[in-house]
Design a protein around this motif. Structure first.
Motif, mmCIF file in Angstrom:
data_model
loop_
_atom_site.group_PDB
_atom_site.id
_atom_site.type_symbol
_atom_site.label_atom_id
_atom_site.label_comp_id
_atom_site.label_asym_id
_atom_site.label_seq_id
_atom_site.Cartn_x
_atom_site.Cartn_y
_atom_site.Cartn_z
ATOM 1 N N LEU A 116 -7.675 -10.996 -4.202
ATOM 2 C CA LEU A 116 -6.566 -11.072 -5.155
ATOM 3 C C LEU A 116 -6.008 -9.679 -5.456
ATOM 4 O O LEU A 116 -4.784 -9.482 -5.473
ATOM 5 N N ILE A 117 -6.886 -8.711 -5.688
ATOM 6 C CA ILE A 117 -6.448 -7.341 -5.980
ATOM 7 C C ILE A 117 -5.670 -6.773 -4.798
ATOM 8 O O ILE A 117 -4.593 -6.172 -4.963
ATOM 9 N N ILE A 118 -6.210 -6.966 -3.591
ATOM 10 C CA ILE A 118 -5.540 -6.464 -2.388
ATOM 11 C C ILE A 118 -4.170 -7.117 -2.225
ATOM 12 O O ILE A 118 -3.174 -6.448 -1.901
ATOM 13 N N PHE A 119 -4.099 -8.410 -2.477
ATOM 14 C CA PHE A 119 -2.838 -9.132 -2.329
ATOM 15 C C PHE A 119 -1.803 -8.643 -3.339
ATOM 16 O O PHE A 119 -0.640 -8.417 -2.999
ATOM 17 N N ILE A 120 -2.231 -8.482 -4.588
ATOM 18 C CA ILE A 120 -1.303 -8.029 -5.637
ATOM 19 C C ILE A 120 -0.808 -6.617 -5.344
ATOM 20 O O ILE A 120 0.385 -6.309 -5.490
ATOM 21 N N LEU A 121 -1.721 -5.735 -4.926
ATOM 22 C CA LEU A 121 -1.316 -4.370 -4.570
ATOM 23 C C LEU A 121 -0.329 -4.389 -3.410
ATOM 24 O O LEU A 121 0.628 -3.604 -3.375
ATOM 25 N N GLY A 122 -0.555 -5.303 -2.465
ATOM 26 C CA GLY A 122 0.365 -5.445 -1.341
ATOM 27 C C GLY A 122 1.744 -5.898 -1.790
ATOM 28 O O GLY A 122 2.771 -5.421 -1.289
ATOM 29 N N ILE A 123 1.777 -6.825 -2.762
ATOM 30 C CA ILE A 123 3.051 -7.310 -3.279
ATOM 31 C C ILE A 123 3.825 -6.177 -3.958
ATOM 32 O O ILE A 123 5.021 -5.988 -3.724
ATOM 33 N N PHE A 124 3.127 -5.414 -4.808
ATOM 34 C CA PHE A 124 3.787 -4.299 -5.483
ATOM 35 C C PHE A 124 4.276 -3.251 -4.479
ATOM 36 O O PHE A 124 5.343 -2.661 -4.638
ATOM 37 N N GLY A 125 3.471 -3.047 -3.429
ATOM 38 C CA GLY A 125 3.872 -2.090 -2.401
ATOM 39 C C GLY A 125 5.136 -2.537 -1.679
ATOM 40 O O GLY A 125 6.050 -1.743 -1.454
ATOM 41 N N LEU A 126 5.194 -3.826 -1.324
ATOM 42 C CA LEU A 126 6.379 -4.362 -0.663
ATOM 43 C C LEU A 126 7.593 -4.327 -1.580
ATOM 44 O O LEU A 126 8.708 -4.056 -1.154
ATOM 45 N N THR A 127 7.357 -4.616 -2.857
ATOM 46 C CA THR A 127 8.457 -4.608 -3.826
ATOM 47 C C THR A 127 9.077 -3.228 -3.946
ATOM 48 O O THR A 127 10.299 -3.064 -3.953
ATOM 49 N N ASP A 128 8.220 -2.211 -4.033
ATOM 50 C CA ASP A 128 8.719 -0.834 -4.144
ATOM 51 C C ASP A 128 9.399 -0.385 -2.853
ATOM 52 O O ASP A 128 10.409 0.329 -2.872
ATOM 53 N N LEU A 129 8.845 -0.813 -1.736
ATOM 54 C CA LEU A 129 9.351 -0.359 -0.434
ATOM 55 C C LEU A 129 10.675 -1.025 -0.067
ATOM 56 O O LEU A 129 11.609 -0.376 0.397
ATOM 57 N N LEU A 130 10.730 -2.351 -0.303
ATOM 58 C CA LEU A 130 11.892 -3.112 0.142
ATOM 59 C C LEU A 130 12.875 -3.436 -0.974
ATOM 60 O O LEU A 130 13.972 -3.925 -0.708
ATOM 61 N N GLY A 131 12.470 -3.183 -2.214
ATOM 62 C CA GLY A 131 13.362 -3.466 -3.332
ATOM 63 C C GLY A 131 13.721 -4.930 -3.439
ATOM 64 O O GLY A 131 14.898 -5.304 -3.430
ATOM 65 N N PHE A 132 12.718 -5.799 -3.511
ATOM 66 C CA PHE A 132 12.948 -7.234 -3.561
ATOM 67 C C PHE A 132 13.749 -7.629 -4.796
ATOM 68 O O PHE A 132 13.522 -7.135 -5.891
ATOM 69 N N GLY A 133 14.676 -8.589 -4.604
ATOM 70 C CA GLY A 133 15.415 -9.149 -5.721
ATOM 71 C C GLY A 133 14.642 -10.283 -6.353
ATOM 72 O O GLY A 133 13.520 -10.598 -5.955
ATOM 73 N N SER A 134 15.257 -10.940 -7.321
ATOM 74 C CA SER A 134 14.576 -11.997 -8.064
ATOM 75 C C SER A 134 14.233 -13.187 -7.178
ATOM 76 O O SER A 134 13.183 -13.812 -7.337
#
Length: 250
Positions: A116-134
């Motif tokens: 779960l921790i690895i997955f959440i960190l991955g999500i935040f990393g992708l969000t910062d990198l790709l600038g995901f919208g809502s």
């Protein structure tokens, strides 16, 4: 299997089982209450003298011991259920409960918390990198929920595997046997139990606690007390009984 024995019957059995022995029910509630509120006893810890330090260490030790006993009791319910028991287990041999609690906690950390921790960190990393919208973020949240259910199923499979082998941690980490157990019990059955225990019962707990807090003249403290001593033990016993039931052969 759930499909053959009817989910309604299993839910009724688990609910009756949870309420069938008020002595063990209330003991579990007392343990949960002590675990939740023990920290209040050493909130004024200063560490300025030996007595303070000894008191802190003692209370912390009690807190850790009771926490693992609580977890171990849930495992004992699963273990005795898969063996065909219809009676709520007692709290005898608390050291065994403590040890089983440690083992199940390791299973929880390896199969659920770390992924779960690895997955959440991955999500935040992708969000910062790709600038995901809502919209894309909503898809990620859905992906997270699917992830949680999948790893919860693996964790439950590990617990059931351990329950058939004397609580051996080695069997809990034996992935071929864990997946074999999931296949034998049925992925659909494991999925249903995961949804019921993780989603439905969590919602019931939150709604019940909120309702208790809103009752006039009751007060949030009394509401919290009632919820911890009565609602949470029911959910814990119900969920572990239900998990064990889907692995009971006719």
């Amino acid at each position: 299997m759930v499909a053959n024995r009817k989910l309604k019957f299993l839910l009724k059995d688990a609910a009756y089982f949870a309420l069938s022995d008020w002595r063990n029910f209330l003991i579990l509630g007392l343990i949960l209450l002590l675990v939740d509120h023990t920290t209040e006893f050493y909130s004024g810890f200063t560490g300025h003298n030996v007595l303070d330090i000894l008191l802190f260490v003692t209370i912390l030790g009690v807190l850790i011991f009771l926490s693992f006993v609580e977890i171990g009791y849930g495992f004992r319910i699963v273990e005795e259920t898969v063996k065909g028991s219809t009676n709520t287990p007692g709290f005898h041999h608390p050291l065994d409960l403590f040890i089983h609690g440690i083992k199940e906690s390791l299973i929880l950390i390896v199969y659920f918390v770390l992924p779960l921790i690895i997955f959440i960190l991955g999500i935040f990393g992708l969000t910062d990198l790709l600038g995901f919208g809502s919209q894309k973020m909503s898809l990620l949240i859905i992906g997270l929920l699917i992830f949680l259910v999948c790893f919860n199923i693996i964790m439950q499979g590990a617990i059931l595997t351990m329950a058939h082998h004397g609580g051996s941690i080695r069997w809990g980490f034996n992935l071929p046997q864990v997946f074999k157990k999931i296949k034998m019990v049925g992925l659909r059955n494991m999925f249903l139990v995961s949804i019921i225990t993780v989603v439905v019962l969590t919602l019931i707990r939150e709604i019940t606690f909120d309702a208790l807090h809103e009752i006039p003249y009751l007060g949030s403290t009394v509401g919290e007390l009632i919820g911890t001593v009565l609602i949470v033990p029911f959910i814990l016993i119900f969920a572990t009984r239900l998990l064990g039931l889907i692995d009971v052969t006719e």
